[in-house]
Design a protein around this motif. Structure first.
Motif, PDB file in Angstrom:
ATOM      1  N   PRO A 129       0.633  -1.273   0.360  1.00 19.38           N
ATOM      2  CA  PRO A 129      -0.287   0.108  -0.211  1.00 19.38           C
ATOM      3  C   PRO A 129       0.825   1.480   0.179  1.00 19.38           C
ATOM      4  CG  PRO A 129      -0.059  -0.716   2.457  1.00 19.38           C
ATOM      5  CD  PRO A 129       0.409  -1.752   0.791  1.00 19.38           C
ATOM      6  N   TYR A 356     -12.951 -10.018   7.188  1.00 21.32           N
ATOM      7  CA  TYR A 356     -12.006  -9.285   6.123  1.00 21.32           C
ATOM      8  C   TYR A 356     -12.977 -10.094   5.015  1.00 21.32           C
ATOM      9  CZ  TYR A 356      -8.899 -13.366   5.911  1.00 21.32           C
ATOM     10  OH  TYR A 356      -8.601 -14.541   5.151  1.00 21.32           O
ATOM     11  N   THR A 359     -15.236  -7.508   4.018  1.00 22.14           N
ATOM     12  CA  THR A 359     -14.875  -6.596   3.083  1.00 22.14           C
ATOM     13  C   THR A 359     -14.258  -6.314   1.979  1.00 22.14           C
ATOM     14  OG1 THR A 359     -12.932  -6.666   5.663  1.00 22.14           O
ATOM     15  CG2 THR A 359     -15.013  -5.264   5.826  1.00 22.14           C
ATOM     16  N   ALA A 360     -12.488  -7.147   2.685  1.00 22.51           N
ATOM     17  CA  ALA A 360     -11.549  -6.639   1.433  1.00 22.51           C
ATOM     18  C   ALA A 360     -12.014  -7.913   0.616  1.00 22.51           C
ATOM     19  CB  ALA A 360     -10.598  -7.073   1.708  1.00 22.51           C
ATOM     20  N   PHE A 361     -12.739  -8.985   0.990  1.00 20.47           N
ATOM     21  CA  PHE A 361     -12.674 -10.094  -0.788  1.00 20.47           C
ATOM     22  C   PHE A 361     -14.416  -9.554  -0.663  1.00 20.47           C
ATOM     23  CE2 PHE A 361      -8.801 -11.775   1.539  1.00 20.47           C
ATOM     24  CZ  PHE A 361      -8.397 -11.945   0.142  1.00 20.47           C
ATOM     25  N   ARG A 362     -15.438  -8.992  -0.145  1.00 22.52           N
ATOM     26  CA  ARG A 362     -17.382  -9.453   0.465  1.00 22.52           C
ATOM     27  C   ARG A 362     -17.115  -9.173  -1.855  1.00 22.52           C
ATOM     28  NH1 ARG A 362     -20.689  -7.500   3.568  1.00 22.52           N
ATOM     29  NH2 ARG A 362     -22.578  -8.106   2.169  1.00 22.52           N
ATOM     30  N   SER A 363     -16.591  -8.864  -2.992  1.00 22.50           N
ATOM     31  CA  SER A 363     -16.841  -8.799  -3.925  1.00 22.50           C
ATOM     32  C   SER A 363     -16.632 -10.196  -3.742  1.00 22.50           C
ATOM     33  CB  SER A 363     -16.855  -8.023  -4.730  1.00 22.50           C
ATOM     34  OG  SER A 363     -14.339  -7.823  -5.312  1.00 22.50           O
ATOM     35  N   TYR A 377     -11.710 -12.702 -10.632  1.00 20.09           N
ATOM     36  CA  TYR A 377      -9.955 -11.441 -10.531  1.00 20.09           C
ATOM     37  C   TYR A 377      -8.864 -12.302 -11.580  1.00 20.09           C
ATOM     38  CZ  TYR A 377     -10.255 -10.982  -5.135  1.00 20.09           C
ATOM     39  OH  TYR A 377     -10.744 -10.861  -4.181  1.00 20.09           O
ATOM     40  N   PRO A 383      -6.190  -9.610  -3.383  1.00 21.83           N
ATOM     41  CA  PRO A 383      -6.157  -8.774  -2.127  1.00 21.83           C
ATOM     42  C   PRO A 383      -4.910  -9.559  -1.578  1.00 21.83           C
ATOM     43  CG  PRO A 383      -8.327  -8.231  -2.142  1.00 21.83           C
ATOM     44  CD  PRO A 383      -8.153  -9.692  -3.499  1.00 21.83           C
ATOM     45  N   GLU A 388      -3.898  -4.168  -3.032  1.00 18.29           N
ATOM     46  CA  GLU A 388      -4.715  -3.146  -2.889  1.00 18.29           C
ATOM     47  C   GLU A 388      -6.425  -3.305  -3.804  1.00 18.29           C
ATOM     48  OE1 GLU A 388      -4.100  -2.815   2.125  1.00 18.29           O
ATOM     49  OE2 GLU A 388      -3.705  -1.106   0.670  1.00 18.29           O
ATOM     50  N   LYS A 389      -6.227  -3.217  -5.067  1.00 14.98           N
ATOM     51  CA  LYS A 389      -7.052  -2.224  -6.059  1.00 14.98           C
ATOM     52  C   LYS A 389      -7.470  -2.810  -7.309  1.00 14.98           C
ATOM     53  CE  LYS A 389      -4.643   1.812  -7.297  1.00 14.98           C
ATOM     54  NZ  LYS A 389      -3.822   3.356  -6.999  1.00 14.98           N
ATOM     55  N   LYS A 390      -7.880  -2.560  -8.092  1.00 22.71           N
ATOM     56  CA  LYS A 390      -7.503  -3.570  -9.559  1.00 22.71           C
ATOM     57  C   LYS A 390      -6.674  -2.751 -10.107  1.00 22.71           C
ATOM     58  CE  LYS A 390     -12.669  -4.904  -8.845  1.00 22.71           C
ATOM     59  NZ  LYS A 390     -14.492  -5.092  -9.575  1.00 22.71           N
TER      60      LYS A 390
END
Length: 391
Positions: A129, A356, A359-363, A377, A383, A388-390
């Motif tokens: 990050p 998490y 949050t981080a893996f929700r999609s 992915y 992640p 941390e972002k696409k």
């Protein structure tokens, strides 16, 4: 009669009952000092019995190697009794237990390390990050000690009753950092040319194999996990990883790719339409088994990954949603492909892990309250791969 249900015998004689591997996934459920909790054991035990192998989430081999809170540790002999319970919980009904071991390197923080500065190959902060801390460059003495730490961690895993260890050389952790020109810009024997950047991971593999030969009384696997590419410049490209595999494939029990989709093609070379799995299989076929991974949700996906060249198929999020995925696939029963927030406790998912996942893996977790359109992915880093972002 799925191909992934067939048995496999490793070169050292260890036989596994099928080609499905539970991916190593972060639970964040260990005690503050890295000891195993009952919550972790219950999580793995519920998913045991189906996969041929279960690979645990990472365990740090050095105090300086801790990457996040709630992380498993194998730094001291006092950890062995708890790890033994974990191994036994995984091994019920014939599943093999593999302990993943690592050093986080610059992917840690001074907060996690209780005020100590993170360490790495060179004094260069990670690209992401954005607030990554500048690490301290390891001295040669410290490098040699970490190599010994990997060996001692392997000894403890053997004593605890595991069937193998997996060296986590992926997701931008220390083993990868030493091979990456992005993280390793040393000018001594541990950096510089590609061959010198290989020295640390090769030394770790050699030490671990020496320990296995000395202490193991039966077949014990030494796997290696690798990230195919980095997106930074300079950084590891596919050709570098394929070269790396050529150097280690006769020294390890299996090679485990780390990526979010088994169908992924190169993230850096958009003209290359070949799957990464098939390109690594060209290097490993007939030499060392290859574990393909990423977004394998259905039996058809698992069969496709094997047809593309993998010898094993690792599934992760699917076993979170459906702990009996293998048994149900074998019986032809419907598989749960969504996850209700109300089922998280019933599925023995540790509380910190629940947070998490939402949050981080929700999609990509397919929560029932999120509708039917889900992310993948296929064309971006996940992640767990350190991003941390696409793209």
């Amino acid at each position: 009669m799925y191909n992934f249900l067939s048995t496999y015998r490793f070169a050292n004689g260890l036989e596994v009952k099928n080609r499905i591997v539970m991916s190593p996934m972060t639970t964040m459920a260990s005690f503050y000092n890295g000891m195993v909790t009952k919550e972790e054991i219950a999580y793995y035990a519920l998913r045991a019995g189906g996969p041929g192998m279960i690979v645990t989430g990472v365990a740090n081999v050095s105090e300086s190697g801790k990457g996040f809170e709630g992380e498993l540790s194998i730094t001291r002999d006092e950890m062995i009794p708890g790890l033994s319970k974990l191994a036994k919980g995984i091994q019920k009904d014939g599943t093999k237990a593999i302990l993943q071991i690592f050093h986080a390197g610059r992917k840690s923080t001074s907060k996690v390390l209780r005020g100590e500065q993170p360490v790495s190959a060179s004094k260069i902060a990670a690209s992401y990050p954005a607030d990554s801390e500048v690490p301290r460059a390891l001295t040669e003495k410290e490098i040699l000690q970490i190599i010994e730490d990997f060996g001692e961690a392997t000894r403890r895993a053997i004593v605890a009753g595991f069937d193998g260890v997996e060296l986590h050389g992926a997701n931008t952790y220390l083993l990868q950092q030493f091979y990456s020109e992005n993280a390793n810009q040393r000018e001594d024997d541990w950096g510089g040319s590609r061959e010198k950047r290989l020295k640390f991971p090769l030394a770790v593999i050699e030490k671990v194999n020496q320990v296995v030969a000395k202490y193991s009384k039966g077949p014990f696997l030494v796997g290696y996990r690798i990230s195919p590419e980095e997106i930074e410049t300079p950084g590891i490209r596919l050709a570098d990883s394929l070269y790396f595999v050529d150097q280690i494939k006769d020294k390890i029990s299996y090679l485990h790719l780390s990526m979010g989709s088994y169908q992924r093609t190169s993230l850096n070379d958009k003209t290359d339409s070949r799957s990464l799995v098939s390109q690594f299989a060209e290097k490993t076929k007939g030499v060392v088994p290859l574990i393909g991974v990423g977004s394998v949700e259905s039996p058809a996906d698992a069969e496709a990954a094997l047809a593309d060249g993998a010898d094993f198929v690792a599934i992760g999020r699917e076993l979170i949603r459906e702990p009996k995925w293998v048994q149900k696939a074998a019986a032809g029963e419907p598989l749960r492909n969504t996850l209700s927030p109300y089922d998280l406790d019933e599925l023995a998912i540790p509380v910190a892990m629940q947070e998490y996942l939402q949050t981080a893996f929700r999609s990509v977790m397919h929560f029932t309250e999120d509708g039917t359109e889900f992310d993948s992915y296929q064309n971006n880093l996940a992640p767990m791969e350190g991003f941390e972002k696409k793209l």
